[in-house]
Design a protein around this motif. Structure first.
Motif, PDB file in Angstrom:
ATOM      1  N   THR A  37       0.857  -1.179   0.000  1.00 49.94           N
ATOM      2  CA  THR A  37       0.000   0.000   0.000  1.00 49.94           C
ATOM      3  C   THR A  37       0.896   1.234   0.000  1.00 49.94           C
ATOM      4  OG1 THR A  37      -0.069   0.189   2.398  1.00 49.94           O
ATOM      5  CG2 THR A  37      -1.755  -1.204   1.356  1.00 49.94           C
ATOM      6  N   LYS A  38       0.310   2.371  -0.250  1.00 46.37           N
ATOM      7  CA  LYS A  38       1.078   3.612  -0.245  1.00 46.37           C
ATOM      8  C   LYS A  38       1.705   3.852   1.124  1.00 46.37           C
ATOM      9  CE  LYS A  38       0.842   8.493  -1.236  1.00 46.37           C
ATOM     10  NZ  LYS A  38       0.096   9.623  -1.744  1.00 46.37           N
ATOM     11  N   GLU A  39       0.956   3.580   2.195  1.00 42.83           N
ATOM     12  CA  GLU A  39       1.474   3.786   3.552  1.00 42.83           C
ATOM     13  C   GLU A  39       2.647   2.844   3.843  1.00 42.83           C
ATOM     14  OE1 GLU A  39      -1.867   3.239   2.903  1.00 42.83           O
ATOM     15  OE2 GLU A  39      -2.375   5.370   3.016  1.00 42.83           O
ATOM     16  N   GLU A  40       2.530   1.581   3.425  1.00 36.17           N
ATOM     17  CA  GLU A  40       3.621   0.627   3.633  1.00 36.17           C
ATOM     18  C   GLU A  40       4.865   1.043   2.851  1.00 36.17           C
ATOM     19  OE1 GLU A  40       1.080  -3.497   4.272  1.00 36.17           O
ATOM     20  OE2 GLU A  40       1.473  -2.782   2.250  1.00 36.17           O
ATOM     21  N   GLU A  42       5.692   4.112   1.883  1.00 34.31           N
ATOM     22  CA  GLU A  42       6.281   5.302   2.502  1.00 34.31           C
ATOM     23  C   GLU A  42       7.082   4.926   3.750  1.00 34.31           C
ATOM     24  OE1 GLU A  42       2.967   7.939   3.017  1.00 34.31           O
ATOM     25  OE2 GLU A  42       2.994   8.531   0.905  1.00 34.31           O
TER      26      GLU A  42
END
Length: 82
Positions: A37-40, A42
């Motif tokens: 995911t984008k959060e992972e 980042e």
């Protein structure tokens, strides 16, 4: 392992490795690979110091392969990537 690391290992571009995977997606059970995911992603950038976007970064979130996924990937790389 990240798709980019595996691409380096096989001596191909990440794009070509991912294209071969997508052509053979039915060979990969859902627990053999996944997309961050984008959060992972980042968090990963923060942890290992990957370059910031705009400096040659990725356009898509990376795929990550489990140990079984790497073994499965080795069966398609010979035919589709080489």
């Amino acid at each position: 392992m990240l798709d980019s690391d595996l691409a380096k290992l096989y001596g191909v571009q990440t794009f070509n490795l991912n294209k071969a995977v997508k052509r053979n997606i039915n060979r990969f059970p859902s627990d053999f690979m996944f997309q961050l995911t984008k959060e992972e992603y980042e968090f990963l950038i923060f942890q290992i110091g990957i370059s910031k976007q705009g400096r040659g970064g990725r356009r898509f979130m990376p795929f990550v392969f489990t140990e079984q996924g790497v073994a499965m990937l080795s069966t398609i790389t010979y035919f589709y990537i080489s």
